[in-house]
Design a protein around this motif. Structure first.
Motif, short mmCIF file in Angstrom:
data_model
loop_
_atom_site.label_atom_id
_atom_site.label_comp_id
_atom_site.label_asym_id
_atom_site.label_seq_id
_atom_site.Cartn_x
_atom_site.Cartn_y
_atom_site.Cartn_z
N VAL A 214 0.75 -1.20 -0.04
CA VAL A 214 0.08 -0.11 -0.03
C VAL A 214 0.98 1.23 0.14
CG1 VAL A 214 -1.98 -1.33 1.26
CG2 VAL A 214 -0.33 0.00 2.53
N SER A 215 0.23 2.29 -0.14
CA SER A 215 0.95 3.62 -0.40
C SER A 215 1.77 4.03 1.05
CB SER A 215 0.07 4.59 -0.45
OG SER A 215 -0.89 4.83 0.51
N SER A 216 2.60 4.85 1.28
CA SER A 216 3.25 5.07 2.64
C SER A 216 2.50 5.90 3.37
CB SER A 216 4.63 6.02 2.06
OG SER A 216 3.96 7.23 1.49
N SER A 217 1.42 6.54 2.70
CA SER A 217 0.50 7.23 3.70
C SER A 217 -0.38 6.20 4.61
CB SER A 217 -0.45 8.22 3.04
OG SER A 217 -1.29 7.67 2.05
N LEU A 218 -0.96 5.11 3.82
CA LEU A 218 -1.47 4.27 4.54
C LEU A 218 -0.72 3.27 5.41
CD1 LEU A 218 -4.27 2.56 2.10
CD2 LEU A 218 -4.84 4.05 3.81
N ALA A 219 0.50 3.22 5.12
CA ALA A 219 1.39 2.52 6.15
C ALA A 219 1.59 3.19 7.17
CB ALA A 219 2.75 2.15 5.23
N SER A 220 1.98 4.40 7.11
CA SER A 220 2.19 5.47 8.11
C SER A 220 0.97 5.40 9.14
CB SER A 220 2.52 6.93 7.72
OG SER A 220 3.58 6.89 7.17
N TYR A 221 -0.52 5.40 8.35
CA TYR A 221 -1.43 5.09 9.36
C TYR A 221 -1.64 4.10 10.09
CZ TYR A 221 -6.67 4.47 10.14
OH TYR A 221 -7.65 3.98 10.62
N THR A 222 -1.21 2.90 9.46
CA THR A 222 -1.30 1.71 10.10
C THR A 222 -0.54 1.62 11.29
OG1 THR A 222 -1.70 0.48 7.96
CG2 THR A 222 -1.05 -0.79 10.01
N LEU A 223 0.73 2.19 11.15
CA LEU A 223 1.82 2.50 12.38
C LEU A 223 1.13 3.14 13.38
CD1 LEU A 223 5.21 2.76 10.36
CD2 LEU A 223 4.53 0.93 11.65
N ASP A 224 0.37 4.28 13.02
CA ASP A 224 -0.15 5.12 13.97
C ASP A 224 -1.30 4.64 14.72
OD1 ASP A 224 1.38 7.29 13.32
OD2 ASP A 224 -0.17 8.15 12.00
N VAL A 225 -2.02 3.56 14.11
CA VAL A 225 -3.06 2.75 14.69
C VAL A 225 -2.67 1.93 15.70
CG1 VAL A 225 -4.62 0.89 14.37
CG2 VAL A 225 -4.99 2.97 12.85
N LEU A 375 -9.11 3.92 1.77
CA LEU A 375 -9.99 3.91 2.78
C LEU A 375 -9.18 3.48 4.14
CD1 LEU A 375 -13.03 1.65 0.91
CD2 LEU A 375 -12.82 4.08 1.43
N ARG A 376 -10.06 3.94 5.37
CA ARG A 376 -9.35 3.52 6.70
C ARG A 376 -10.50 3.33 7.49
NH1 ARG A 376 -5.33 8.93 7.26
NH2 ARG A 376 -4.02 8.46 5.09
N GLY A 377 -10.08 2.51 8.56
CA GLY A 377 -10.94 2.25 9.64
C GLY A 377 -12.12 1.47 9.48
N TRP A 378 -13.33 1.68 9.64
CA TRP A 378 -14.37 0.58 9.61
C TRP A 378 -14.75 0.56 8.17
CZ3 TRP A 378 -19.30 0.60 7.43
CH2 TRP A 378 -20.00 -0.57 7.92
N PRO A 379 -14.78 1.29 7.41
CA PRO A 379 -15.03 1.06 5.91
C PRO A 379 -14.21 -0.01 5.22
CG PRO A 379 -15.31 3.35 6.20
CD PRO A 379 -14.76 2.81 7.32
N ALA A 380 -12.81 0.37 5.58
CA ALA A 380 -11.75 -0.59 5.14
C ALA A 380 -11.88 -2.05 5.66
CB ALA A 380 -10.33 -0.06 5.25
N TRP A 381 -12.29 -2.14 6.75
CA TRP A 381 -12.30 -3.20 7.34
C TRP A 381 -13.67 -4.23 6.83
CZ3 TRP A 381 -16.93 -5.11 10.47
CH2 TRP A 381 -16.78 -6.13 11.07
N ALA A 382 -14.76 -3.40 6.57
CA ALA A 382 -15.93 -3.78 5.95
C ALA A 382 -15.63 -4.36 4.52
CB ALA A 382 -17.06 -3.01 5.84
N LEU A 383 -14.93 -3.77 3.77
CA LEU A 383 -14.54 -3.72 2.46
C LEU A 383 -13.54 -5.22 2.53
CD1 LEU A 383 -14.35 -3.38 -0.33
CD2 LEU A 383 -12.33 -1.95 -0.33
#
Length: 434
Positions: A214-225, A375-383
């Motif tokens: 995935v993109s670096s922004s999503l990877a960074s978001y995952t690290l934050d989570v 997508l992040r959070g609940w929408p991504a989980w549902a997808l």
């Protein structure tokens, strides 16, 4: 009337099972005899392994019995140990060690991949992979049993060791497994005299980022989570040693961990080295874009074991990554090309642009990148759930998995460790020592 073509498929994973199913639909009974060879008589849908380990899905529901979905095919619970392309024969070993040889007219080499391990001191003795259903079930029971033992000891050092869980590898498999298991363990704490702050979850990744899919922004978001959930993350470092469960990292961090999970990549099935098939420097079978094996008439390959040219890449000599996305799409092309080869038609080349990826980070959390949409959070989980439910083979399994999810909405996960599952003969061993 000519004899039916003998089609032998090595591997009953996603590529092998999907190819056999499609060939059964495309070919008439008189055209071909299909034989599928795999030590396991079932296909594991690996994207659901993390949820099976965490108790969101019943483990039996993420496997598909080959004999159930391949009527009319001969399924052999055996291990292919060699291929002779000149003689067009496959050597296999059945459960009792008996060796047999079977001939073929068309061969499909799809044995998949295994965990890529390294000669790290202590890893062979204490590490556990995350590639099979057996490993997922073991890991679930192991994590829960650590909570049981930690809640039962007064030794602070032992308690700290039992409650330390380390995962090596920051790809999709490692991140999903770690996030789902941490989510399960956190929800289980209400039944134990253990504070959440006592749990130590450590991620070790050699690269300077996680989840390269995935993109670096999503990877960074995952690290934050993960950081907000208390994960300890070591990027740009490696595991140097884990002898006696004492972990030493490349950045000189040291600690004791009773759970060491290795998800640092995969390598092609070792059986390929015992064949005369042409191998790529990666150890995978050299193929054309048509999935034909180079220099081996009548042989095809696809999936994690195949080095298929990636015609969408700008890099010279690039090959398709060993991913479920490529495996599922290559299986469809493979079935069409085998049909065309038997009927004298033209073969099509495999071409696939990256569609994206979805990942679960525990209940109601996830990340997804599909055709550039993030997508992040609940929408991504549902997808994530919707996509994999759609691609899960058979309506039977889809229904059971959906039922597992529906039942879990009003009720909590079943959280119990069945230790005898790991050591079913323990009572007999104890009796023999008495």
């Amino acid at each position: 009337m000519s004899d039916p073509a003998r089609i032998v498929i090595i591997g009953g994973g996603y590529v092998g099972a999907t190819t056999a199913r499609q060939l059964r639909k495309r070919l008439t009974d008189g055209e071909a005899q299909l034989t599928v060879i795999d030590p396991r008589s079932y296909m594991t849908y690996q994207p659901f392994l993390a949820e099976a380990a965490a108790g969101s899905v019943e483990p039996r529901h993420v496997v598909v019995p080959l004999r159930e979905v391949l009527p009319g095919c001969k399924v052999m619970a055996a291990e292919a140990t060699g291929v002779d392309t000149a003689a067009k024969s496959v050597t296999l070993e059945v459960a009792d060690g008996h060796v047999e040889q079977i001939g073929y007219d068309v061969l499909v080499v799809a044995p998949g991949s295994v965990s890529k391990t390294l000669p790290i001191p202590g890893l062979a003795e204490h590490g556990i992979g995350f590639k099979t259903l057996e490993e997922a079930i073991y890991l679930r029971n192991h994590v829960l049993s650590r909570l049981d033992l930690a809640a039962s000891t007064v030794d602070p050092d032992l308690r700290r060791k039992l409650l330390t869980f380390m995962f090596v590898g920051g790809g999709y498999a490692g991140i999903e497994a770690m996030a789902e298991l941490e989510d399960m363990a956190r929800h289980a704490l209400k039944d134990y005299a253990i504070d959440r702050s006592e749990l130590r979850w450590v991620l070790v990744e050699a690269a300077d980022r996680i989840m390269p899919e995935v993109s670096s922004s999503l990877a960074s978001y995952t690290l934050d989570v993960l950081a907000k959930r208390g994960f300890e993350i070591h990027l740009g470092t490696t595991l140097k040693s884990c002898e006696d469960c004492h972990v030493v990292l490349g950045d000189d961090t040291e600690f004791d961990a009773d759970t060491i999970v290795w998800t640092a990549g995969v390598k092609p099935s070792p059986m390929l080295a015992d064949t005369d098939l042409p191998l790529h420097p990666t150890g995978r079978v050299c193929c054309a874009t048509t999935l034909e094996v180079d220099g081996a008439p009548g042989a095809f390959s696809a999936g994690d074991a195949a080095a298929v040219p990636d015609v969408t890449s700008k890099q010279p000599g690039a090959i398709c990554a060993p991913s479920a996305q490529h495996a599922s799409r290559q299986a469809g092309v493979l079935a069409k090309n085998i049909e065309a080869a038997l009927r004298g038609g033209p073969l099509q080349g495999y071409r696939h642009s990256y569609a994206g990826s979805v990942a679960s980070l525990g209940l109601y959390q996830g990340v997804a990148q599909i055709y550039g949409v993030k997508l992040r959070g609940w929408p991504a989980w549902a997808l994530h759930r919707a996509y994999h439910l759609m691609t899960m083979p058979t309506a039977h399994r889809k229904t059971r998995i959906a039922a597992d999810w529906l039942i879990s909405l009003p009720f909590r996960r079943q959280i119990v460790a069945t230790g005898e599952q790991q050591h079913p003969r323990q009572q007999f061993v104890r009796a023999s020592r008495a």
